[in-house]
Write a protein that holds these residues in place. Structure first.
Motif, short mmCIF file in Angstrom:
data_model
loop_
_atom_site.label_atom_id
_atom_site.label_comp_id
_atom_site.label_asym_id
_atom_site.label_seq_id
_atom_site.Cartn_x
_atom_site.Cartn_y
_atom_site.Cartn_z
N ARG A 244 0.85 -1.19 0.00
CA ARG A 244 0.00 0.00 0.00
C ARG A 244 0.88 1.24 0.00
O ARG A 244 1.75 1.38 0.86
N THR A 245 0.62 2.12 -0.93
CA THR A 245 1.30 3.41 -0.97
C THR A 245 0.49 4.39 -0.12
O THR A 245 -0.66 4.10 0.26
N PRO A 246 1.02 5.58 0.18
CA PRO A 246 0.24 6.57 0.93
C PRO A 246 -1.10 6.91 0.28
O PRO A 246 -2.07 7.20 0.96
N GLU A 247 -1.16 6.86 -1.05
CA GLU A 247 -2.40 7.15 -1.76
C GLU A 247 -3.44 6.05 -1.56
O GLU A 247 -4.62 6.23 -1.88
N GLU A 248 -3.01 4.89 -1.06
CA GLU A 248 -3.92 3.77 -0.84
C GLU A 248 -4.26 3.61 0.65
O GLU A 248 -4.73 2.56 1.07
N LEU A 254 -2.44 6.32 7.53
CA LEU A 254 -1.16 6.93 7.18
C LEU A 254 -0.53 7.61 8.38
O LEU A 254 0.69 7.52 8.59
N LYS A 255 -1.33 8.28 9.19
CA LYS A 255 -0.81 8.94 10.39
C LYS A 255 -0.18 7.92 11.34
O LYS A 255 0.88 8.15 11.93
N LYS A 256 -0.84 6.76 11.48
CA LYS A 256 -0.32 5.72 12.36
C LYS A 256 1.03 5.21 11.86
O LYS A 256 1.97 5.03 12.65
N GLN A 257 1.13 5.01 10.54
CA GLN A 257 2.40 4.53 9.98
C GLN A 257 3.50 5.56 10.16
O GLN A 257 4.64 5.23 10.47
N ILE A 258 3.17 6.84 9.99
CA ILE A 258 4.17 7.90 10.13
C ILE A 258 4.69 7.95 11.57
O ILE A 258 5.90 8.07 11.81
N GLU A 259 3.78 7.85 12.53
CA GLU A 259 4.18 7.90 13.94
C GLU A 259 5.13 6.75 14.28
O GLU A 259 6.14 6.95 14.98
N ILE A 260 4.83 5.58 13.79
CA ILE A 260 5.68 4.41 14.08
C ILE A 260 7.04 4.56 13.41
O ILE A 260 8.09 4.28 14.01
N LEU A 261 7.05 5.02 12.16
CA LEU A 261 8.32 5.18 11.46
C LEU A 261 9.17 6.28 12.08
O LEU A 261 10.40 6.19 12.10
N LYS A 262 8.53 7.32 12.60
CA LYS A 262 9.28 8.38 13.29
C LYS A 262 9.95 7.82 14.54
O LYS A 262 11.10 8.16 14.84
N LYS A 263 9.22 6.99 15.28
CA LYS A 263 9.82 6.38 16.47
C LYS A 263 11.02 5.52 16.10
O LYS A 263 11.97 5.39 16.87
N ALA A 264 10.94 4.94 14.89
CA ALA A 264 12.03 4.08 14.46
C ALA A 264 13.18 4.87 13.83
O ALA A 264 14.20 4.28 13.46
N GLY A 265 13.03 6.18 13.73
CA GLY A 265 14.11 7.01 13.20
C GLY A 265 14.14 7.12 11.69
O GLY A 265 15.13 7.59 11.12
N ALA A 266 13.07 6.70 11.01
CA ALA A 266 13.04 6.77 9.55
C ALA A 266 12.62 8.15 9.08
O ALA A 266 11.92 8.88 9.79
N ARG A 267 13.01 8.51 7.87
CA ARG A 267 12.59 9.78 7.27
C ARG A 267 11.17 9.62 6.73
O ARG A 267 10.88 8.67 6.00
N THR A 268 10.32 10.56 7.04
CA THR A 268 8.90 10.43 6.68
C THR A 268 8.37 11.64 5.92
O THR A 268 7.15 11.83 5.84
N TYR A 275 0.08 12.98 3.68
CA TYR A 275 -0.94 13.04 4.74
C TYR A 275 -1.62 14.40 4.77
O TYR A 275 -2.86 14.50 4.78
N PHE A 276 -0.85 15.47 4.76
CA PHE A 276 -1.44 16.81 4.84
C PHE A 276 -2.18 17.19 3.56
O PHE A 276 -3.14 17.96 3.61
#
Length: 361
Positions: A244-248, A254-268, A275-276
């Motif tokens: 799934r891409t962000p458009e899907e 998408l917000k949930k995935q961004i929060e988790i990836l931020k915790k993991a130190g990934a660029r989002t 999202y915005f």
């Protein structure tokens, strides 16, 4: 006192025109997609009914983009008719200011913005995913699965996989993040790895770190490793077809995935911009009307083509700015929130100035 009869009259006139133009503008914006689908049918031998289904599934996403344009075009043409028939002069003569006369158009624009957001958040992610799944299956079924950057996967054991890059020849995956929830814990265990390889029924993960969080979301443990194996029971092709891409995704997903990836130190940045944009693009219906209606008001009868000209110019300028700022946000040059909303801010400020000066013209 609000002239409610006049409001209903103006809104009814504009609404009928808007739904008429939604179809026309959507067809225009579908031209590029129609070329691609024709290529699927002729050269890729995709069945006609499947091509038709893909086309229908793409319609909601295109309609989200056409609603703001169609609404402004309908409002401009409606206003042009009022001017030609001298109804605008009659309204002013009855003591209703031009600014007050435009309120129904703004109210309708708010309804269009809200409806566009619901369509974009509830319907479009699923129709986009279904359409992309059909394309991946029928168009690429004789070749390795087409893996895009910045996509998410989910396996049968409720584990989520984020893969930034994939080499489809060697199946080497780079910048991999894996996370999963256990015992209904609110915060997942996250594995970050530099590379990973698919080896039959397992993943071989290299050079990674395991992050473990407590019930309050605080990091309690980091475990480094050079190699780790994860059992995989799904077929490779089936696994990647579930990407799934962000458009899907909906805004909530998408917000949930961004929060988790931020915790993991990934660029989002790219995902944050996407999202915005789920909010700013529907809201453009309001700023289009605020900026466009004052420009389209002429008290003369010769106003036939003015509304179309104003709509085309504003739409072109808006989407050009959107493309520029979106690229700046994705590249990290500008904050994602600011990049996504900047076209709306520019047009909104211009609209406010024009709207409040309309009675002085």
């Amino acid at each position: 006192m609000f002239p409610k009869i006049l409001d209903r009259y103006v809104m009814r006139e504009s609404t009928i025109l808007m739904f008429t133009w939604v179809g026309a503008v959507t067809i225009i914006m579908l031209v590029q997609t129609l070329f691609e689908l024709a290529d699927f049918f002729v050269n890729k031998k995709v069945p006609f009914l499947i091509v038709l289904e893909i086309l229908l599934l793409y319609l909601p996403a295109h309609m989200v983009m056409t609603f703001p344009i169609s609404n402004l075009l309908a409002a401009e043409l409606s206003l042009s008719r009022f001017c030609r028939d001298s109804e605008l002069i009659a309204v002013e003569a009855s003591g209703v200011s031009l600014r007050r006369f435009l309120f129904p158009y703004l109210f309708l624009a708010l309804l269009v913005a809200f409806g566009s957001f619901l369509l974009n958040d509830l319907v479009v992610p699923e129709t986009n995913h279904r359409a992309q799944s059909l394309v991946r299956y029928y168009v690429y079924k004789e070749s390795p699965p087409q893996i895009e950057q910045n996509v998410f996967f989910r396996d049968e054991e409720n584990r989520y996989f984020y893969v930034n890059e994939v080499d489809t020849r060697t199946w080497e995956m780079k910048k991999v993040i894996i996370y999963f929830l256990e015992n209904d814990n609110q915060y997942p265990e996250v594995i970050i790895a530099r590379t990973a390889f698919w080896l039959e029924d397992k993943w071989l993960i290299k050079d990674g770190v395991v992050h473990q969080f407590d019930e309050e979301g605080k990091l309690v443990r980091e475990i480094e490793f050079s190699e780790m194996e994860i059992d995989m029971r799904q077929e490779l092709k089936e696994f990647f077809e579930k990407q799934r891409t962000p458009e899907e995704m909906s805004s909530r997903q998408l917000k949930k995935q961004i929060e988790i990836l931020k915790k993991a130190g990934a660029r989002t940045e790219k995902m944050e911009v996407a999202y915005f944009l789920k909010f700013s693009i529907p809201f453009s219906a309001v700023v289009f009307v605020m900026a466009g209606m004052p420009l389209g008001i002429q008290r003369t009868r010769d106003t036939k083509g003015l509304g179309v000209i104003v709509t085309v110019i504003l739409a072109f300028a808006y989407y050009m700015l959107l493309s520029i700022f979106r690229s700046l946000g994705r590249g990290g040059v500008m904050e994602p929130l600011l990049a996504a909303w900047m076209p709306d801010v520019i047009f909104g400020l211009m609209g406010i100035i024009l709207f409040w000066s309309v009675d002085r013209r």
